[in-house]
Design a protein around this motif. Structure first.
Motif, PDB file in Angstrom:
ATOM      1  N   LEU A 183       0.820  -1.204   0.000  1.00  0.00           N
ATOM      2  CA  LEU A 183       0.000   0.000   0.000  1.00  0.00           C
ATOM      3  C   LEU A 183       0.855   1.256   0.000  1.00  0.00           C
ATOM      4  N   PHE A 184       1.977   1.214   0.732  1.00  0.00           N
ATOM      5  CA  PHE A 184       2.854   2.375   0.798  1.00  0.00           C
ATOM      6  C   PHE A 184       3.451   2.697  -0.572  1.00  0.00           C
ATOM      7  N   VAL A 185       3.610   1.672  -1.394  1.00  0.00           N
ATOM      8  CA  VAL A 185       4.176   1.879  -2.732  1.00  0.00           C
ATOM      9  C   VAL A 185       3.140   2.473  -3.681  1.00  0.00           C
ATOM     10  N   VAL A 186       1.884   2.021  -3.584  1.00  0.00           N
ATOM     11  CA  VAL A 186       0.887   2.439  -4.568  1.00  0.00           C
ATOM     12  C   VAL A 186       0.189   3.749  -4.199  1.00  0.00           C
ATOM     13  N   ILE A 187       0.106   4.078  -2.907  1.00  0.00           N
ATOM     14  CA  ILE A 187      -0.608   5.293  -2.513  1.00  0.00           C
ATOM     15  C   ILE A 187       0.006   6.555  -3.133  1.00  0.00           C
ATOM     16  N   PRO A 188       1.352   6.715  -3.165  1.00  0.00           N
ATOM     17  CA  PRO A 188       1.901   7.932  -3.784  1.00  0.00           C
ATOM     18  C   PRO A 188       1.567   8.091  -5.260  1.00  0.00           C
ATOM     19  N   ALA A 189       1.084   7.025  -5.918  1.00  0.00           N
ATOM     20  CA  ALA A 189       0.679   7.176  -7.317  1.00  0.00           C
ATOM     21  C   ALA A 189      -0.464   8.164  -7.454  1.00  0.00           C
ATOM     22  N   GLY A 190      -1.216   8.365  -6.371  1.00  0.00           N
ATOM     23  CA  GLY A 190      -2.284   9.355  -6.405  1.00  0.00           C
ATOM     24  C   GLY A 190      -1.799  10.781  -6.554  1.00  0.00           C
ATOM     25  N   LEU A 191      -0.506  11.000  -6.342  1.00  0.00           N
ATOM     26  CA  LEU A 191       0.052  12.353  -6.505  1.00  0.00           C
ATOM     27  C   LEU A 191       0.287  12.718  -7.960  1.00  0.00           C
ATOM     28  N   ALA A 192       0.008  11.805  -8.893  1.00  0.00           N
ATOM     29  CA  ALA A 192       0.215  12.118 -10.311  1.00  0.00           C
ATOM     30  C   ALA A 192      -0.635  13.319 -10.730  1.00  0.00           C
ATOM     31  N   GLY A 193      -1.866  13.375 -10.237  1.00  0.00           N
ATOM     32  CA  GLY A 193      -2.696  14.529 -10.545  1.00  0.00           C
ATOM     33  C   GLY A 193      -2.168  15.814  -9.934  1.00  0.00           C
ATOM     34  N   SER A 194      -1.536  15.710  -8.774  1.00  0.00           N
ATOM     35  CA  SER A 194      -0.937  16.899  -8.158  1.00  0.00           C
ATOM     36  C   SER A 194       0.215  17.426  -9.005  1.00  0.00           C
ATOM     37  N   TRP A 195       1.018  16.519  -9.532  1.00  0.00           N
ATOM     38  CA  TRP A 195       2.120  16.948 -10.400  1.00  0.00           C
ATOM     39  C   TRP A 195       1.594  17.590 -11.680  1.00  0.00           C
TER      40      TRP A 195
END
Length: 208
Positions: A50-62
């Motif tokens: 989960l720790f690996v996949v959760i930061p993928a949600g920051l793609a929209g922030s970038w």
């Protein structure tokens, strides 16, 4: 003039200090999020997934930071921290719900078919769907005026942050509802400790 150079240098150092503080807060948030994930799932392997996949949600922030006007790295990092916190909370709720369902099923049925875990993950994601949509929708509704009216005086800094948060919430919600369940499927659930044979025999012999 030397005074101007000294003032600009002081402003630069002050911004660097603020940026370093935000980066330190981001690192602390990551560590805290990992520990919360481990506590919620009772599994280091599942928490790591989960720790690996959760930061993928920051793609929209970038993406929001890319299209946003220059609002400074501090606003971008602050917005990313907000998205990371919301995404972690949503993933924690989903993981906790799926974990509870798995424990209850393990107690009731010890001989479930292999595909039963996938069904529980889907049921958990569907159960968390209203919370994810309502939370993200409420935050987006609050921030949309800042994006539309960002040209007004006083909103120059808030508009880039709002773009970062709105873009991040869109992808973070997608990750929570689709990618996180995939990670939960790929990692084993916390096993319910087996009851000792002596206790099982005693419970079977006890009168109803």
């Amino acid at each position: 003039p030397p005074e101007s150079h000294a003032e600009l240098r002081a402003i630069g150092l002050d911004r660097q200090g603020q940026l370093a503080a935000l980066l330190a807060a981001l690192a602390a948030a990551c560590v805290g999020a990992f520990l919360l994930l481990q506590a919620a799932t009772s599994s280091w392997r599942r928490a790591t997934g989960l720790f690996v996949v959760i930061p993928a949600g920051l793609a929209g922030s970038w993406a929001g930071a890319f299209v946003a006007p220059d609002g400074g790295s501090i606003a971008i990092i602050a917005g990313s921290l907000a998205v990371l916190g919301i995404g972690t909370r949503q993933a924690l709720r989903l993981a906790d719900r799926v974990g509870r369902m798995e424990i209850e099923t393990a107690r009731a049925r010890r001989d479930d078919p292999p595909g039963h875990r996938s069904d529980m993950v889907v049921d958990g994601a569907l159960a968390c769907l209203p919370d994810v949509v309502l939370t993200s929708g409420a935050v987006v509704a609050v921030l949309l005026p800042m994006i539309v009216l960002g040209g007004l005086a006083g909103l120059e800094i808030l508009r880039p942050m709002a773009l970062v948060i709105v873009g991040g919430l869109i992808t973070s919600s997608f990750v929570t509802l689709f990618v996180v369940p995939t990670a939960l499927r790929a990692t084993p659930a916390a096993e319910e400790p087996e009851q000792p044979a002596a206790q099982i025999h005693q419970s079977d012999m006890s009168p109803a």
